[in-house]
Enzyme design. Structure first.
Site, PDB file in Angstrom:
ATOM      1  N   TYR A 121      30.807 -41.801  23.421  1.00  0.00           N
ATOM      2  CA  TYR A 121      30.475 -41.843  21.995  1.00  0.00           C
ATOM      3  C   TYR A 121      30.289 -43.276  21.490  1.00  0.00           C
ATOM      4  CZ  TYR A 121      31.816 -36.879  21.827  1.00  0.00           C
ATOM      5  OH  TYR A 121      31.906 -35.529  22.035  1.00  0.00           O
ATOM      6  N   LYS A 124      35.618 -35.713  35.754  1.00  0.00           N
ATOM      7  CA  LYS A 124      34.476 -35.175  36.510  1.00  0.00           C
ATOM      8  C   LYS A 124      34.265 -36.150  37.668  1.00  0.00           C
ATOM      9  CE  LYS A 124      31.218 -32.066  36.862  1.00  0.00           C
ATOM     10  NZ  LYS A 124      31.530 -30.668  37.223  1.00  0.00           N
ATOM     11  N   ASP A 168      34.971 -28.714  34.116  1.00  0.00           N
ATOM     12  CA  ASP A 168      34.439 -27.342  34.096  1.00  0.00           C
ATOM     13  C   ASP A 168      35.529 -26.347  34.469  1.00  0.00           C
ATOM     14  OD1 ASP A 168      34.307 -28.774  36.474  1.00  0.00           O
ATOM     15  OD2 ASP A 168      32.621 -27.668  37.294  1.00  0.00           O
ATOM     16  N   ASP A 187      37.155 -33.899  23.142  1.00  0.00           N
ATOM     17  CA  ASP A 187      36.566 -33.303  21.942  1.00  0.00           C
ATOM     18  C   ASP A 187      36.373 -31.803  22.171  1.00  0.00           C
ATOM     19  OD1 ASP A 187      35.221 -32.915  19.599  1.00  0.00           O
ATOM     20  OD2 ASP A 187      33.468 -34.139  20.105  1.00  0.00           O
ATOM     21  N   ASP A 230      39.034 -28.388  20.946  1.00  0.00           N
ATOM     22  CA  ASP A 230      38.555 -27.268  20.127  1.00  0.00           C
ATOM     23  C   ASP A 230      38.740 -25.939  20.852  1.00  0.00           C
ATOM     24  OD1 ASP A 230      37.923 -28.768  17.960  1.00  0.00           O
ATOM     25  OD2 ASP A 230      35.794 -28.278  17.927  1.00  0.00           O
TER      26      ASP A 230
END
Ligand code: NAD
Length: 357
Positions: free
Chosen positions: A140, A191, A224, A248, A252
Site C-alpha cells: 500500500y 506467500k 491462500d 487487511d 475482515d
C-alpha cells in the site's frame, strides 16, 4: 496516572464513547487507577468548530497522552469536502503522528451470539483470534507505483510489495508479545512460495521468535491456505500475523466469523496507541439511541490490557459484556427473536450494573 485523550468524533461515535467513559469511571474507582481523561473535538465536529478535522493542539495532546480513545468520524455533512479537509484525513494524520504501525483486530465469537455468524455454531463457537496487521508498509505504500502509458497504446499499472528487516522485526515483536498475554501461539501469514519479500518475511519472523520468544509457538501458513483454514478451523488460531495487504483481507474475514460490526474493537499502536471501534459513525442510526456500545467497550478493554497492563480491569469489561449477552439483552444490530431489545444507553447501564455486581 494513565493519561487518556478521548476523541468521541461524530455520529454514534459520541454515543458509544459516552457509555465507555461511564464504564471506565466505574473501573477507575474499583481498581484505583487514577485515569486522567481529556475530551477533544475530532472529525466533522472539529471541522465545524475549527475548519480542520484535527487541530495541531489536539495532535500534540495525542502525542503527550498514554493512549487515545476514539469513537468514529464522518458523516454526510462533510462528505463533499476536498480530501485533505475530510474527517477521515484527521484519522490518517493521527495515525501518522503516532507512527501507528501495528493494527490489532480481535475476532471473538461469544457463545450467546454464535448463531449470528454465517458459519455453523459448532465451527465458530469458542473462536478467539487476534489479527496483528502491519499498517504503514508493504504494497500500500511501496514505490515505484503508478499507471503508465505503453508504446502499443495500452497501459501498465504497477505497485511494489516491499518490507525491510526492521519493519518485519518490529511487527513480529508486537505479535509475539501479544501472544504471551494470550494463548502463546502465532500464525504468520505469507506467500513465501512465490514472493521473495515473503521469504524474507518468513526468515525474519522465525529469527525473532527463536532469539527473543522461544516460548511462543510459531506456525507459518501461505495466505491462500490461511484464508481456508480460518473458516474451517477458526478455533485453532490465537494470534495471526500478516503484512498490510494480507492482514487487511484476513482481518475482515475473521471479523465476519463474529457476525456484527457493533461488536468489533481495534487498536493501532506504535510510538503512541489509538483505540477505536471498527465501525464508523453510522449516520443512519445516529442520535436515536440505537447504537451498540459493545465495540467501544471492548476497545476500552484492549486499551486496559495492551497500553496499561491492567488485565483484571480488562477482563471485568469482557465478563460484564458476556454476562449481559447471556441474560439475553441485545441492541438492534444483534437482535434475534426471543431476546430482549435495548438501546445504547440501556445496554451501557446493564453492563455497568454487571460490573458492580
Ligand atoms: P458504518 O460502520 O458507520 O455503518 C455501517 C452499517 O453498520 C450501518 O448500517 C450502521 O448503522 C451499522 N453500524 C455500525 N456500527 C454500529 C453499531 N455500533 N451499532 C449498531 N449498528 C452499527 O459505515 P458507513 O455507513 O460506511 O460509514 C458512515 C460514516 O463513517 C462515513 O462517513 C465513513 O467514512 C465513516 N467511517 C469512519 C470510520 C472511523 O472513524 N474509523 C470507519 C468506517 C467508516
Amino acid at each position: 496516572m494513565p493519561k487518556v485523550l478521548v476523541l468521541p468524533g461524530d455520529g454514534i461515535g459520541v454515543e458509544v464513547t459516552d457509555v465507555s467513559l461511564d464504564i471506565l469511571k466505574i473501573l477507575d474507582e474499583k481498581h484505583n487507577i487514577g485515569f486522567e481523561f481529556e475530551i477533544e473535538l475530532f472529525g466533522g465536529s472539529s471541522i465545524d468548530a475549527h475548519g480542520v478535522p484535527i487541530t495541531k493542539e489536539v495532535l500534540e495532546k495525542a502525542e503527550a497522552s498514554d493512549a487515545v480513545l476514539m469513537g468514529a468520524v464522518g458523516g454526510p455533512k462533510w462528505e463533499n469536502l476536498e480530501h485533505s479537509k475530510k474527517p477521515e484525513s484527521g484519522l490518517l494524520a493521527l495515525r501518522k503522528e503516532l507512527d501507528a504501525f501495528a493494527n490489532l483486530r480481535p475476532a471473538v465469537v461469544y457463545p450467546a451470539l454464535a448463531d449470528a455468524s454465517t458459519l455453523k455454531r459448532e465451527v465458530v463457537e469458542g473462536t478467539d483470534i487476534m489479527v496483528v496487521r502491519e499498517l504503514t508498509g508493504g504494497i500500500y505504500f511501496g514505490t515505484p507505483r503508478g499507471i503508465e502509458k505503453l508504446p502499443d497504446g495500452g497501459e501498465k499499472g504497477f505497485n511494489t510489495l516491499v518490507y525491510t528487516t526492521g519493519e518485519i522485526e518490529r511487527i513480529a515483536r508486537v505479535a509475539f508479545g501479544i501472544a504471551r498475554k494470550r494463548r502463546n501461539k502465532v500464525t504468520s501469514i505469507d506467500k513465501a512460495n512465490v514472493l521473495e519479500v515473503m521469504q524474507l518475511w518468513r526468515t525474519v519472523v522465525t529469527r525473532v521468535r527463536d532469539a527473543e520468544y522461544p516460548d511462543v509457538e510459531l506456525e507459518h501458513l501461505y495466505v491462500d491456505n490461511a484464508a481456508m483454514q480460518l473458516i474451517r478451523r477458526p478455533r485453532s488460531f490465537d494470534v495471526m500475523l500478516a503484512g498490510n495487504m494480507f492482514g487487511d483481507i484476513i482481518s475482515d474475514e475473521a471479523a465476519q466469523l463474529t457476525g456484527s460490526l457493533g461488536m468489533l474493537p481495534s487498536a493501532s499502536i506504535g510510538a503512541g496507541a489509538i483505540y477505536e471501534p471498527v465501525h464508523g459513525s453510522a449516520p443512519d442510526i445516529a442520535g436515536q439511541d440505537l447504537a451498540n456500545p459493545i465495540a467501544s467497550l471492548l476497545t476500552c478493554a484492549m486499551m486496559l490490557k495492551y497500553s496499561f497492563d491492567m488485565g483484571a480491569a480488562s477482563n471485568d469489561i469482557e465478563n460484564a459484556v458476556k454476562s449481559v449477552l447471556e441474560k439475553g439483552y441485545r441492541t438492534a444490530d444483534i437482535y434475534q427473536e426471543g431476546t430482549k431489545r435495548v438501546g445504547c444507553r440501556e445496554m451501557g447501564n446493564l453492563i455497568a450494573r454487571a460490573l458492580r455486581e
